[in-house]
Design a protein around this motif. Structure first.
Motif, short mmCIF file in Angstrom:
data_model
loop_
_atom_site.label_atom_id
_atom_site.label_comp_id
_atom_site.label_asym_id
_atom_site.label_seq_id
_atom_site.Cartn_x
_atom_site.Cartn_y
_atom_site.Cartn_z
N LYS A 305 8.18 -6.04 10.24
CA LYS A 305 7.14 -5.18 10.80
C LYS A 305 7.52 -4.80 12.25
CE LYS A 305 2.27 -5.42 12.14
NZ LYS A 305 1.13 -6.34 12.35
N ILE A 309 8.18 -1.01 13.71
CA ILE A 309 7.40 -0.45 14.81
C ILE A 309 8.28 -0.13 16.01
CG2 ILE A 309 5.60 -0.97 16.50
CD1 ILE A 309 4.28 -2.71 14.26
N SER A 315 4.05 4.21 12.53
CA SER A 315 2.65 4.05 12.90
C SER A 315 2.00 3.00 12.00
CB SER A 315 1.90 5.37 12.81
OG SER A 315 1.54 5.60 11.47
N THR A 316 1.08 2.24 12.56
CA THR A 316 0.53 1.10 11.82
C THR A 316 -0.83 1.41 11.21
OG1 THR A 316 -0.49 0.31 13.87
CG2 THR A 316 1.70 -0.54 13.34
N GLU A 317 -1.37 2.53 11.60
CA GLU A 317 -2.76 2.83 11.24
C GLU A 317 -3.01 2.82 9.73
OE1 GLU A 317 -4.37 5.72 14.17
OE2 GLU A 317 -5.61 6.33 12.47
N GLY A 318 -3.96 2.03 9.32
CA GLY A 318 -4.38 1.99 7.92
C GLY A 318 -3.35 1.42 6.98
N LYS A 319 -2.32 0.73 7.52
CA LYS A 319 -1.27 0.19 6.65
C LYS A 319 -1.25 -1.33 6.69
CE LYS A 319 1.65 4.14 7.67
NZ LYS A 319 2.61 4.57 8.69
N SER A 320 -0.91 -1.94 5.59
CA SER A 320 -0.72 -3.39 5.56
C SER A 320 0.62 -3.73 6.21
CB SER A 320 -0.74 -3.90 4.12
OG SER A 320 0.41 -3.42 3.44
N ASP A 321 0.77 -4.98 6.62
CA ASP A 321 2.05 -5.42 7.21
C ASP A 321 3.20 -5.12 6.25
OD1 ASP A 321 0.62 -6.30 9.34
OD2 ASP A 321 0.92 -8.44 8.98
N ILE A 324 4.08 -1.49 6.31
CA ILE A 324 4.80 -1.16 7.56
C ILE A 324 6.26 -1.61 7.44
CG2 ILE A 324 4.94 -1.62 10.04
CD1 ILE A 324 1.82 -2.08 9.87
#
Lengths: 387, 387
Positions: A305, A309, A315-321, A324
């Motif tokens: 992860k 990043i 982008s991390t928005e609305g995503k599970s680890d 990502i």
């Protein structure tokens, strides 16, 4: 962070026209030099003649070994050792890419050894001494210019094995980005993949609390990712070539591995593929690495992860680890594709015919890899994903 | 990127209990050792006895110089040189912080020189030889453990001057984070400021196209900023102490300055302040650096903007480049304040009485600094901002 010892005494002379120092640096170590070269590009470019002229100016006696192969062969290494012993060579000067450097290191070690130089690679003996080595690098890739590693292929046994020794650090290395202008596109791409792969092998680790090592690794990756399209578009861009060259050196000079466990399974697997098929090392790595990532990422999703990043700006928005992490891996493959690297073994017309053999050879001494200990079956699975 | 030569042969032994190697590493260089220490903390902690025990185990003949001052004095250095010459010392072992290391380097150079060792600092002579040096570091700050720099103060002339030489690289340095557990809070803070200041001196540069050097510099800064509150809160946090220690070494081992112009004006100014007032180097830097930044940032707003965004995560929305740059500078001051560093010369009861003298001395050889060439008047202005 784990305890560590860091020692790297190689003197780096970096930049345009630094070759002018090659005679002065070489003569510090003696009067008789063996100049080792590869397939002829350094002769066509005029670099070879320039180096010879500078060595002659210092009064050095010069011997030559030309024709080191892309996956350097033990037979060629042995020719070099013979010259060193017969002619009482004081110092070896490698002029070329990583293969020329690696072969030259083997020659340096073999010249000071009474037995078969392959003993060092097969694990039968440890390097206790070596001739001094200088290098003039013409390809950004292996990092061999600033480390004590050497990889050689024994075609009799179809084995490609690496060895590392503090005796093998070059005394000096000349790194002139302009020499990499003429590197063909495919070799440039393989070099870029190789550099990134070196970082991956050291970055993906379970050792906790290595923030600085991690960030330096990410800095190297981001630099290569940013500069790669520039050199592919414009091979004569000095700054981009310089940045890639520097990135390649720092990727494997020991810095980013300090205080942490490293992996190296993918290199192990790739060596088995190119030991049989003689494909370019960087090509093999481009095929295998994203598949290794997909196979192992669940061992430490947090690390993958962080990779996604920080390196790919995912982008991390609305995503599970997990999502990502997988996006970071997908971006790696997309990047390799975007610069024209191969994606599957079939790109080299390799099928599944030797997968079992390669998996067995890769694990002949037990499991491989630090991030996930891969068994023969794991290696087989990863190679199947590469088809 | 500019051409450069990088060479750093210091062997780093990093981690808990690495001191166990100190006897073995020392005896490689001879049979008679001079052990140099500072104010006594290494004796109180038991480290000194441990080192002496390990040296005796290797059969070394041991001489001692204790009492090196925080701003090491020429008179103390000369005592060490006398011992080396009289006792035919083979190697100097520095056990302490940066001052002990710097004084030891001066001793190593002076022991191989017939004239006055101050000649090297005043520019009258160049170091041509030096005794080998080993170090056991007890404070994260100067980077002296992995470079060829030495700063010494001559109280007769009230001059504090630095010198650099390839002969002054330590042969080995033992870096054990646990030795820094007992460093008092104020010294810990000064060390943190010193490390960041070293990065600033090399980071703020007009040399274009140094993405990797920039990113490694930013990595060091972010690591120190992240780890500093941890070590201040919990001085015995191994990982945080280790990360700061490593950051300090990498900040000034030559890596982040490769291929670029550097500045060093702030260090020059600080040396003049502490040459008169004997204040801690890190304290002086904390006062001066944010003021230097405010004075010079318009020379390259883009670089200061990059600093603000990448190091301090300053948001850019709705702000001009100038505002972003200034916010990064303000954040620097806030951070120094937050860890308890001094902010003005008045914190040390220093007024404007010697500002003209210090400005004159700082610029005695002409303008100082690479980022903005500071005249005597510029230095005066910056010091006035520090009141």
């Amino acid at each position: 962070m784990d305890n560590f010892i860091f020692y790297n005494p190689t003197k780096i002379l970096f930049g345009k026209d630094q070759v002018k120092n090659v005679g002065r640096e070489t003569v510090k170590f003696g009067k008789t030099v063996l100049v080792v070269t590869g397939g002829g590009s350094v002769k066509r470019s005029g670099l070879f003649d320039q180096v010879i002229g500078l060595l002659k100016k210092e009064g050095l006696t010069i011997h030559e070994l030309a024709g080191v192969e892309p996956n350097p062969r033990l037979t060629t290494v042995k020719k070099g050792i013979e010259i060193c012993k017969k002619e009482n060579v004081d110092i070896v000067l490698a002029v070329g890419g990583g293969s020329v450097l690696d072969a030259s290191k083997a020659i340096c070690a073999g010249a000071k050894y009474d037995g078969d130089v392959w003993d060092f690679y097969s694990g039968k003996a440890t390097i206790q001494d070596a001739l001094p080595l200088g290098t003039v690098l013409t390809l950004a890739a292996t990092g061999s210019e600033m480390n004590g590693n050497s990889v050689v292929t024994n075609w009799e046994t179809q084995e490609k094995i690496g060895v590392g020794s503090p005796f093998l650090y070059p005394k000096f290395s000349v790194l002139d980005p302009t020499y990499t202008y003429s590197v063909p596109k495919d070799q440039t791409v393989y070099g870029i993949v190789d550099i990134m792969a070196h970082v991956f092998e050291q970055y993906f680790s379970h050792t906790p609390n290595t923030p600085l090592q991690d960030q330096i690794s990410e800095s190297i990756l981001r630099t290569v990712i940013e500069q790669a399209p520039i050199v592919i578009e414009n091979p004569n861009d000095y700054d981009a070539r310089a940045n890639i060259l520097l990135a390649g050196t720092l990727a494997l000079n020991g810095l980013i591995r300090i205080g942490k466990e490293t992996d190296w399974a993918t290199h192990g697997i790739e060596h088995e593929v190119s030991a049989i098929y003689d494909i370019p090392h960087g090509g093999g790595l481009a095929i295998i690495f994203p598949n290794w990532m997909k196979y192992v990422y669940e061992e430490n999703i947090e690390k993958f992860k962080q990779y996604a990043i920080r390196v790919w700006n995912v982008s991390t928005e609305g995503k599970s680890d997990r999502e990502i992490a997988l996006e970071g891996i997908a971006r790696t493959r997309e990047f390799f594709n975007s610069i024209g690297a191969p994606a599957t073994l079939r790109d080299y017309n390799i099928g599944d015919e030797n997968i079992e053999v390669m998996a067995k050879k890769a694990t002949r001494d037990g499991t491989i890899g630090g991030f996930k200990k891969l068994t023969e079956n794991d290696v087989k699975n990863i190679l199947m994903m590469c088809l």
